[in-house]
Write a protein that holds these residues in place. Structure first.
Motif, PDB file in Angstrom:
ATOM      1  N   ARG A  61       0.431  -1.353   0.425  1.00  0.00           N
ATOM      2  CA  ARG A  61      -0.161  -0.107  -0.187  1.00  0.00           C
ATOM      3  C   ARG A  61       0.726   1.152  -0.197  1.00  0.00           C
ATOM      4  O   ARG A  61       1.943   1.171   0.560  1.00  0.00           O
ATOM      5  CB  ARG A  61      -1.199   0.263   1.304  1.00  0.00           C
ATOM      6  CG  ARG A  61      -1.913  -1.584   1.423  1.00  0.00           C
ATOM      7  CD  ARG A  61      -3.171  -1.529   2.838  1.00  0.00           C
ATOM      8  NE  ARG A  61      -3.344  -0.250   2.071  1.00  0.00           N
ATOM      9  CZ  ARG A  61      -4.582  -0.492   3.180  1.00  0.00           C
ATOM     10  NH1 ARG A  61      -4.777  -1.731   4.181  1.00  0.00           N
ATOM     11  NH2 ARG A  61      -5.888   0.770   3.576  1.00  0.00           N
ATOM     12  N   TYR A  62       0.905   1.745  -1.289  1.00  0.00           N
ATOM     13  CA  TYR A  62       1.724   3.404  -0.993  1.00  0.00           C
ATOM     14  C   TYR A  62       0.714   4.440  -0.742  1.00  0.00           C
ATOM     15  O   TYR A  62      -0.638   4.681  -0.889  1.00  0.00           O
ATOM     16  CB  TYR A  62       2.237   3.156  -2.654  1.00  0.00           C
ATOM     17  CG  TYR A  62       2.429   2.224  -2.765  1.00  0.00           C
ATOM     18  CD1 TYR A  62       4.026   2.000  -3.049  1.00  0.00           C
ATOM     19  CD2 TYR A  62       1.285   0.859  -4.006  1.00  0.00           C
ATOM     20  CE1 TYR A  62       4.864   0.926  -3.800  1.00  0.00           C
ATOM     21  CE2 TYR A  62       2.691   0.314  -4.034  1.00  0.00           C
ATOM     22  CZ  TYR A  62       3.769   0.100  -4.141  1.00  0.00           C
ATOM     23  OH  TYR A  62       4.780  -1.067  -4.627  1.00  0.00           O
ATOM     24  N   TYR A  63       1.438   5.559   0.662  1.00  0.00           N
ATOM     25  CA  TYR A  63       0.903   6.508   0.588  1.00  0.00           C
ATOM     26  C   TYR A  63       1.800   7.990   0.179  1.00  0.00           C
ATOM     27  O   TYR A  63       3.212   7.993   0.589  1.00  0.00           O
ATOM     28  CB  TYR A  63       0.782   6.644   2.453  1.00  0.00           C
ATOM     29  CG  TYR A  63      -0.285   5.711   2.920  1.00  0.00           C
ATOM     30  CD1 TYR A  63      -1.715   5.406   2.604  1.00  0.00           C
ATOM     31  CD2 TYR A  63      -0.379   3.422   2.486  1.00  0.00           C
ATOM     32  CE1 TYR A  63      -2.912   5.171   2.237  1.00  0.00           C
ATOM     33  CE2 TYR A  63      -0.745   3.393   2.992  1.00  0.00           C
ATOM     34  CZ  TYR A  63      -2.366   3.836   3.015  1.00  0.00           C
ATOM     35  OH  TYR A  63      -3.585   3.103   3.049  1.00  0.00           O
ATOM     36  N   VAL A  64       1.666   8.643   0.141  1.00  0.00           N
ATOM     37  CA  VAL A  64       1.924  10.115  -0.221  1.00  0.00           C
ATOM     38  C   VAL A  64       1.270  11.019   1.897  1.00  0.00           C
ATOM     39  O   VAL A  64       0.013  11.036   1.454  1.00  0.00           O
ATOM     40  CB  VAL A  64       1.942  10.829  -0.673  1.00  0.00           C
ATOM     41  CG1 VAL A  64       0.151  11.235  -1.288  1.00  0.00           C
ATOM     42  CG2 VAL A  64       1.910  12.394  -0.225  1.00  0.00           C
ATOM     43  N   VAL A  65       1.598  11.272   2.687  1.00  0.00           N
ATOM     44  CA  VAL A  65       1.525  12.000   3.827  1.00  0.00           C
ATOM     45  C   VAL A  65       2.161  13.289   4.458  1.00  0.00           C
ATOM     46  O   VAL A  65       2.406  13.453   3.991  1.00  0.00           O
ATOM     47  CB  VAL A  65       1.383  10.762   5.137  1.00  0.00           C
ATOM     48  CG1 VAL A  65       0.650   9.363   4.862  1.00  0.00           C
ATOM     49  CG2 VAL A  65       3.194  10.388   5.458  1.00  0.00           C
ATOM     50  N   THR A 107       9.131  14.545  -4.763  1.00  0.00           N
ATOM     51  CA  THR A 107       8.823  15.197  -6.194  1.00  0.00           C
ATOM     52  C   THR A 107       8.588  16.847  -6.333  1.00  0.00           C
ATOM     53  O   THR A 107       8.697  17.510  -6.912  1.00  0.00           O
ATOM     54  CB  THR A 107       9.683  14.393  -7.363  1.00  0.00           C
ATOM     55  OG1 THR A 107       8.489  14.106  -7.807  1.00  0.00           O
ATOM     56  CG2 THR A 107      10.639  13.468  -7.004  1.00  0.00           C
ATOM     57  N   ASP A 108       7.047  16.308  -6.094  1.00  0.00           N
ATOM     58  CA  ASP A 108       5.954  17.198  -6.010  1.00  0.00           C
ATOM     59  C   ASP A 108       5.863  17.996  -5.216  1.00  0.00           C
ATOM     60  O   ASP A 108       4.881  18.188  -4.708  1.00  0.00           O
ATOM     61  CB  ASP A 108       4.902  16.818  -6.565  1.00  0.00           C
ATOM     62  CG  ASP A 108       4.049  15.927  -6.113  1.00  0.00           C
ATOM     63  OD1 ASP A 108       4.507  15.475  -5.191  1.00  0.00           O
ATOM     64  OD2 ASP A 108       3.128  15.731  -6.758  1.00  0.00           O
ATOM     65  N   ASN A 109       6.747  17.956  -4.103  1.00  0.00           N
ATOM     66  CA  ASN A 109       5.432  18.210  -2.913  1.00  0.00           C
ATOM     67  C   ASN A 109       5.036  17.776  -2.433  1.00  0.00           C
ATOM     68  O   ASN A 109       3.962  19.644  -1.322  1.00  0.00           O
ATOM     69  CB  ASN A 109       6.590  20.400  -2.982  1.00  0.00           C
ATOM     70  CG  ASN A 109       7.328  20.395  -3.355  1.00  0.00           C
ATOM     71  OD1 ASN A 109       8.754  19.465  -2.694  1.00  0.00           O
ATOM     72  ND2 ASN A 109       7.775  20.498  -3.957  1.00  0.00           N
ATOM     73  N   THR A 164      -1.956   4.887  -6.120  1.00  0.00           N
ATOM     74  CA  THR A 164      -1.524   3.247  -6.877  1.00  0.00           C
ATOM     75  C   THR A 164       0.082   3.217  -6.596  1.00  0.00           C
ATOM     76  O   THR A 164       0.796   4.055  -6.416  1.00  0.00           O
ATOM     77  CB  THR A 164      -1.579   3.027  -8.059  1.00  0.00           C
ATOM     78  OG1 THR A 164      -1.279   4.160  -9.033  1.00  0.00           O
ATOM     79  CG2 THR A 164      -2.869   3.146  -8.187  1.00  0.00           C
ATOM     80  N   GLN A 165       0.402   2.193  -7.394  1.00  0.00           N
ATOM     81  CA  GLN A 165       2.331   2.148  -7.275  1.00  0.00           C
ATOM     82  C   GLN A 165       3.056   3.381  -8.401  1.00  0.00           C
ATOM     83  O   GLN A 165       3.921   3.850  -8.259  1.00  0.00           O
ATOM     84  CB  GLN A 165       2.702   0.943  -7.515  1.00  0.00           C
ATOM     85  CG  GLN A 165       4.376   0.393  -6.994  1.00  0.00           C
ATOM     86  CD  GLN A 165       4.584  -1.078  -8.603  1.00  0.00           C
ATOM     87  OE1 GLN A 165       3.341  -1.545  -9.052  1.00  0.00           O
ATOM     88  NE2 GLN A 165       6.157  -1.437  -7.299  1.00  0.00           N
ATOM     89  N   LEU A 166       2.254   2.989  -9.663  1.00  0.00           N
ATOM     90  CA  LEU A 166       2.461   3.808 -10.477  1.00  0.00           C
ATOM     91  C   LEU A 166       2.548   5.296  -9.784  1.00  0.00           C
ATOM     92  O   LEU A 166       3.338   6.415 -10.563  1.00  0.00           O
ATOM     93  CB  LEU A 166       1.365   4.118 -11.834  1.00  0.00           C
ATOM     94  CG  LEU A 166       2.012   2.620 -12.904  1.00  0.00           C
ATOM     95  CD1 LEU A 166       1.191   2.400 -13.434  1.00  0.00           C
ATOM     96  CD2 LEU A 166       3.330   2.189 -13.424  1.00  0.00           C
ATOM     97  N   GLU A 167       1.478   5.664  -9.507  1.00  0.00           N
ATOM     98  CA  GLU A 167       1.510   7.160  -8.983  1.00  0.00           C
ATOM     99  C   GLU A 167       2.625   7.796  -7.761  1.00  0.00           C
ATOM    100  O   GLU A 167       3.069   8.517  -8.124  1.00  0.00           O
ATOM    101  CB  GLU A 167       0.232   7.304  -8.619  1.00  0.00           C
ATOM    102  CG  GLU A 167      -1.322   7.515  -9.366  1.00  0.00           C
ATOM    103  CD  GLU A 167      -2.618   7.090  -8.643  1.00  0.00           C
ATOM    104  OE1 GLU A 167      -3.955   8.368  -8.610  1.00  0.00           O
ATOM    105  OE2 GLU A 167      -2.382   6.407  -6.956  1.00  0.00           O
ATOM    106  N   PHE A 168       3.015   6.951  -7.050  1.00  0.00           N
ATOM    107  CA  PHE A 168       3.922   6.419  -6.189  1.00  0.00           C
ATOM    108  C   PHE A 168       5.039   7.011  -6.511  1.00  0.00           C
ATOM    109  O   PHE A 168       5.959   8.040  -6.471  1.00  0.00           O
ATOM    110  CB  PHE A 168       4.057   5.618  -5.584  1.00  0.00           C
ATOM    111  CG  PHE A 168       4.448   5.561  -4.219  1.00  0.00           C
ATOM    112  CD1 PHE A 168       4.687   5.995  -2.423  1.00  0.00           C
ATOM    113  CD2 PHE A 168       5.600   4.566  -4.385  1.00  0.00           C
ATOM    114  CE1 PHE A 168       5.896   6.111  -1.695  1.00  0.00           C
ATOM    115  CE2 PHE A 168       7.028   4.665  -3.441  1.00  0.00           C
ATOM    116  CZ  PHE A 168       6.690   4.723  -1.913  1.00  0.00           C
ATOM    117  N   LEU A 169       5.865   5.931  -7.542  1.00  0.00           N
ATOM    118  CA  LEU A 169       6.884   5.896  -8.173  1.00  0.00           C
ATOM    119  C   LEU A 169       6.874   7.430  -9.351  1.00  0.00           C
ATOM    120  O   LEU A 169       8.152   7.363  -9.236  1.00  0.00           O
ATOM    121  CB  LEU A 169       6.594   4.423  -9.476  1.00  0.00           C
ATOM    122  CG  LEU A 169       6.595   3.228  -8.502  1.00  0.00           C
ATOM    123  CD1 LEU A 169       7.137   2.090  -9.510  1.00  0.00           C
ATOM    124  CD2 LEU A 169       8.158   2.983  -8.013  1.00  0.00           C
ATOM    125  N   ALA A 170       5.670   7.708  -9.738  1.00  0.00           N
ATOM    126  CA  ALA A 170       6.285   9.062 -10.701  1.00  0.00           C
ATOM    127  C   ALA A 170       6.498   9.744  -9.379  1.00  0.00           C
ATOM    128  O   ALA A 170       6.919  11.633 -10.072  1.00  0.00           O
ATOM    129  CB  ALA A 170       4.578   8.688 -10.882  1.00  0.00           C
TER     130      ALA A 170
END
Length: 110
Positions: free
Chosen positions: A20-24, A63-65, A95-101
């Motif tokens: 599970r991938y998160y931005v927090v 990378t997008d702050n 998603t993994q792709l969003e996370f990796l981007a």
């Protein structure tokens, strides 16, 4: 026979990767770490496990702050964890792709 509903992109990412991938947001993450530690009884009496999640300072900055990044094995989640995350502002599952981007690329040292 009922047809199965298709998985959402997030559910499909979980199924494909086991993560599970998160931005927090850092302040929200710190509160979540405290909640996870309390629900699991960390630090444990043996002193072998101090916390359930890495400190916020160890997480990569997107990378997008948009916040700090963390990937967690799906099997580590409990129903209590899901309830804690439900509706929490400052936490977005990707998603993994969003996370990796938005994950910083390692820099080569010469």
């Amino acid at each position: 026979m009922d047809e199965l509903e298709p998985l959402t992109e997030i559910e499909q990412s979980r199924a494909d990767t086991g993560f599970r991938y998160y931005v927090v947001q850092p302040d929200v993450y710190t509160a979540l770490v405290a909640g996870v530690d309390q629900s699991r009884g960390y630090p444990n009496k043996q002193g072998t496990t101090v916390t359930g999640l890495p400190p916020v300072g160890q997480l990569a900055e997107s990378t997008d702050n948009s916040g700090k990044l963390i990937a967690i094995d799906c099997w580590r989640f409990t129903a209590n964890d899901d309830a804690m995350l439900e509706g929490t502002e400052g936490v977005q599952e990707l998603t993994q792709l969003e996370f990796l981007a938005i994950k910083p690329q390692p820099t080569e040292e010469l």
